[in-house]
Design a protein around this motif. Structure first.
Motif, PDB file in Angstrom:
ATOM      1  N   ILE A  29       0.860  -1.212  -0.221  1.00 41.24           N
ATOM      2  CA  ILE A  29      -0.186   0.068   0.025  1.00 41.24           C
ATOM      3  C   ILE A  29       1.081   1.179  -0.162  1.00 41.24           C
ATOM      4  CG2 ILE A  29      -1.726   1.436   1.396  1.00 41.24           C
ATOM      5  CD1 ILE A  29      -2.900  -1.291  -0.022  1.00 41.24           C
ATOM      6  N   PRO A  80      -2.420  -1.516   8.573  1.00 40.33           N
ATOM      7  CA  PRO A  80      -3.293  -2.732   7.588  1.00 40.33           C
ATOM      8  C   PRO A  80      -3.710  -3.639   8.597  1.00 40.33           C
ATOM      9  CG  PRO A  80      -0.969  -2.934   7.530  1.00 40.33           C
ATOM     10  CD  PRO A  80      -0.951  -1.675   8.638  1.00 40.33           C
ATOM     11  N   ILE A  95      -7.831  -0.952   5.433  1.00 39.80           N
ATOM     12  CA  ILE A  95      -6.537  -0.111   5.732  1.00 39.80           C
ATOM     13  C   ILE A  95      -7.002   1.228   6.483  1.00 39.80           C
ATOM     14  CG2 ILE A  95      -4.566   0.627   4.769  1.00 39.80           C
ATOM     15  CD1 ILE A  95      -5.053  -1.182   2.471  1.00 39.80           C
ATOM     16  N   LEU A 114      -5.233   6.459  -3.360  1.00 43.22           N
ATOM     17  CA  LEU A 114      -5.700   5.099  -3.126  1.00 43.22           C
ATOM     18  C   LEU A 114      -6.982   4.747  -3.644  1.00 43.22           C
ATOM     19  CD1 LEU A 114      -4.067   4.849   0.156  1.00 43.22           C
ATOM     20  CD2 LEU A 114      -3.106   3.870  -2.099  1.00 43.22           C
TER      21      LEU A 114
END
Length: 288
Positions: A29, A80, A95, A114
């Motif tokens: 991520i 996470p 997340i 994201l």
């Protein structure tokens, strides 16, 4: 007394394929966040950030490269899910991201970076399908609309617990003192208190204020039922162009004694993590 403002958001993702969830999700991520954030905000993409005249104010360097360019602890903290469960198409995955100080002003850049389909590698695709903010004093997640609320860590000092014993779960955590990484079998009450004081002090000094030295009387606390194991983070470094291993450990233990003295700091750590590499998702702390 210490104080600093923070906001914590939760990004909900839906699995687009069947796959086994990677245990160390944070590194993937973080990689996606860095690449997409720079693409969105950089106005001089062909220029090295080191010599760019905007590297002190650009959202990319301010948020993502805080430690490298500004010599400050990372302005964001990843939390996470640590799980290796088998996901099926349509399953959810969350997340959490904590933004420290004025980094809360950049929350839209984080979400946008994201927001599209993310490939976690090996045809493991997820898509963002929900955004929430976390209310640390209500212990609840609420839909995020137009503003991300900020909360002040000083308010944790108003929270007391009647417990004389609490269970603490450390997900992969990396502690380093005196140039030496602490191993799982070396973890102790002394290292715990030292790490708590160091992390909270560092965040407060850089993103808020600390008027007094933090003192936690270790003689009033004891650790029992300790169960720790090595859990190193293996990742690829784009800057160094090589695979790297971050020493870490994880496990659980019971903390007994005068819990009220350390309790506010533990609640802070549930939002800002503990130790090193918190921007990769290391140092997630949970209390029961």
């Amino acid at each position: 007394m210490v104080e600093f403002e923070f906001s914590r958001i939760r990004l909900e993702y839906t699995a687009l394929t069947d796959f086994k969830q990677p245990y160390f999700l944070g590194s993937s991520i973080r990689g996606v966040l860095g690449k997409r954030l720079k693409k969105i905000v950089c106005i001089k993409p062909r220029e090295d950030c080191k010599v760019c005249e905007f590297n002190k104010t650009c959202p990319y360097t301010v948020i993502f490269e805080t430690e490298f360019y500004l010599n400050m602890p990372s302005k964001y903290v990843l939390q996470p899910e640590y799980n290796s469960k088998q996901l099926k198409e349509g399953d959810k995955l969350n997340i959490d991201i904590t933004l420290l100080g004025f980094a809360s002003n950049y929350w839209e850049f984080i979400i946008q970076s994201l927001n599209t389909v993310i490939n976690l590698g090996k045809e493991r695709f997820i898509k963002q399908t929900g955004v929430y903010y976390y209310h640390p004093f209500a212990g609840s997640y609420e839909p995020l609309k137009s503003v991300v609320p900020r909360f002040n860590a000083r308010d944790f000092f108003d929270i007391r617990t009647g417990k004389e014993e609490i269970n603490i779960r450390l997900f992969p955590t990396s502690l380093k003192f005196g140039g030496k990484y602490i191993k799982a079998n070396e973890f102790s009450k002394d290292y715990l208190i030292k790490a708590v004081v160091s992390r909270v002090s560092n965040v407060a000094q850089n993103y808020g204020s600390k008027t007094d030295k933090i003192f936690i009387n270790k003689s009033k606390l004891e650790i029992s039922d300790q169960n720790m194991k090595p859990s190193p983070l293996k990742r690829w470094s784009n800057r160094k162009k090589k695979k790297m291993i971050v020493p870490a450990f994880e496990g659980s233990f019971k903390l007994k004694g005068d819990i009220n003295e350390i309790y506010p700091y533990l609640l802070m750590l549930e939002n800002i993590n503990l130790g090193k590499s918190t921007s990769f998702g290391l140092g997630v702390v949970r209390t029961e």
